[in-house]
Scaffold this active site. Structure first.
Site, PDB file in Angstrom:
ATOM      1  N   HIS A  25      69.006  55.626  43.644  1.00 13.09           N
ATOM      2  CA  HIS A  25      67.847  56.069  44.443  1.00 13.09           C
ATOM      3  C   HIS A  25      67.977  55.475  45.838  1.00 13.09           C
ATOM      4  CE1 HIS A  25      63.161  56.675  44.534  1.00 13.09           C
ATOM      5  NE2 HIS A  25      63.711  56.916  45.709  1.00 13.09           N
ATOM      6  N   GLU A 208      55.025  57.532  42.206  1.00  9.96           N
ATOM      7  CA  GLU A 208      55.194  56.470  43.214  1.00  9.96           C
ATOM      8  C   GLU A 208      53.791  56.105  43.686  1.00  9.96           C
ATOM      9  OE1 GLU A 208      57.247  57.724  46.786  1.00  9.96           O
ATOM     10  OE2 GLU A 208      57.449  55.667  47.536  1.00  9.96           O
ATOM     11  N   ASP A 286      65.986  52.635  47.860  1.00  6.33           N
ATOM     12  CA  ASP A 286      65.161  53.704  48.433  1.00  6.33           C
ATOM     13  C   ASP A 286      65.530  53.985  49.899  1.00  6.33           C
ATOM     14  OD1 ASP A 286      63.315  55.726  48.231  1.00  6.33           O
ATOM     15  OD2 ASP A 286      61.543  54.456  48.184  1.00  6.33           O
TER      16      ASP A 286
HETATM   17  N1  HPA Z   1      59.106  58.689  48.536  1.00  2.00           N
HETATM   18  C1  HPA Z   1      59.043  59.967  48.885  1.00  2.00           C
HETATM   19  N2  HPA Z   1      59.838  60.498  49.788  1.00  2.00           N
HETATM   20  C2  HPA Z   1      60.743  59.731  50.376  1.00  2.00           C
HETATM   21  C3  HPA Z   1      60.854  58.401  50.074  1.00  2.00           C
HETATM   22  C4  HPA Z   1      59.997  57.848  49.080  1.00  2.00           C
HETATM   23  O1  HPA Z   1      60.022  56.661  48.722  1.00  2.00           O
HETATM   24  N3  HPA Z   1      61.840  57.910  50.849  1.00  2.00           N
HETATM   25  C5  HPA Z   1      62.319  58.928  51.592  1.00  2.00           C
HETATM   26  N4  HPA Z   1      61.642  60.032  51.312  1.00  2.00           N
HETATM   27 ZN    ZN Z   2      62.704  57.650  47.319  1.00  2.00          ZN
END
Ligand code: HPA
Ligand code: ZN
Length: 346
Positions: A25, A208, A286
């Site tokens: 990720h 998230e 991320d």
């Molecule tokens: N969440 C959603 N979209 C995203 C993220 C994330 O953490 N990082 C880059 N695009």
């Molecule tokens: Zn992400």
């Protein structure tokens, strides 16, 4: 390795750095460091509303996902040429190598670029060339996952898929990212069904900031093989049982969750709860240029804050291989390398 040898606590940080691991990720646009943003802005003649690298870095004070996305899309606007995409991916892959990442499955957001007039071919060729070179020169295997932006329409996602299909041999799957709340997975049910027919791997960000219901629909309607983030799942005991039973990987990103205020402190992150419930958790970075650390920083800070053990380190690293889209022989060979490093530390 069925039983992990006892490892002295003071050697745990070094073990976390040394152990081989996969990263599943990582948004490649989120690896673009401020120095590179400024260099590309200058060479491409793109104006950015920050006077210096320091001023840009000071703007990285986020309150939620959207406050980050606004700056992340502005940063990506400096990417114009194939060389830019190559340079960005190569810089990440060198960092990955330094963190003992042996395999990476890398997200990219083509709509962020095609909407500005950059050709799909430019994006994919630049990123793919860096992945090929990493295999040859760094010994890191890397593949690409195309993400649809969920704040845009499903029609837009279908158009993006059409533009990408001539390069289908250069990406292994599709994902779903950007603003989560108000854009549930079911909005993309048809395009994910088409991608499934095409034999692409399927993943999606869910849980998230969004509710457990989004994790359920990502699984049941989109039929994804992994959930990106998924930390809100702990609010739904029935979902936790489903994730454990079906061995659905969660690609958890602790420093991202901290910087986007999903958890107020790293000490309060629920990674231990997810592991204790027997979920297939992995640790990931991320958007490392924005969230204060690449993969080893995520491991070290999370272990320091939550007191996870060496046995849990082994499990997280092994999960990263198990949850990846590589074949069984590669998984076995990475696991052997993991066991060899643990044996050295015993
Ligand atoms: N969440 C959603 N979209 C995203 C993220 C994330 O953490 N990082 C880059 N695009
Ligand atoms: Zn992400």
């Amino acid at each position: 390795m069925t039983s992990i040898p006892p490892i002295p606590a003071e050697r745990l940080p070094q073990l976390l750095r040394r152990m081989p691991k996969a990263e599943l990720h990582i948004h490649i646009e989120g690896s673009l460091e401020p120095e590179l943003i400024f260099a590309m802005a200058q060479r491409n003649g793109v104006a950015i509303p920050y006077a210096s690298v320091d001023e840009l870095r000071r703007a990285y004070a986020f309150t939620n996902l959207q406050s980050f996305l606004d700056i992340y899309y502005a940063g990506a606007s400096v990417l114009i040429t194939e060389r830019d995409f190559f340079d960005m991916a190569w810089a990440y892959l060198e960092k990955a190598r330094a963190d003992n990442v042996v395999h990476a499955e890398i997200f990219f957001d083509p709509q962020t670029h095609t909407a500005r007039g950059v050709a799909m071919e430019t994006v994919i060729h630049g990123l793919h060339r860096a992945c090929e070179q990493a295999r040859q020169q760094l010994g890191v295997s890397a593949s690409l996952i195309l993400c649809f932006l969920r704040h845009l329409s499903e029609v837009d996602a279908f158009e993006t898929l059409e533009q990408a299909l001539p390069f289908q041999d250069k990406f292994i799957g599709v994902g779903l990212d950007s603003s989560e709340v108000g854009h549930p997975p079911e909005k993309f049910a048809k395009v994910f069904a088409r991608c499934r027919e095409l034999g692409l791997h399927l993943v999606a960000h869910a849980g998230e900031e969004g509710p457990p219901a989004y994790v359920w629909t990502a699984l049941d309607l989109l039929k994804v093989e992994r959930i990106d983030h998924g930390v809100q799942s702990s609010r739904d005991p029935q979902l936790m049982r489903r994730l454990a039973q079906d061995r659905i990987p969660l690609t958890v990103c602790p420093l991202s969750n901290l910087k986007l205020c999903v958890f107020p402190k790293l000490e309060q992150h629920n990674i231990r709860e997810l592991l204790d419930a027997e979920l297939m958790v992995t640790v990931n970075s991320d958007d490392p240029a924005y969230f204060g650390g690449y993969l080893n920083e995520n491991f070290e800070q999370t272990f320091a804050a939550t007191g996870l053990s060496a046995a849990q380190a082994w499990r997280l690293a092994n999960n990263s291989f198990e949850a990846s889209f590589i074949g069984p022989a590669h998984k076995r060979s990475f696991r052997d390398r993991l066991d060899a490093v643990f044996a050295e530390f015993a």
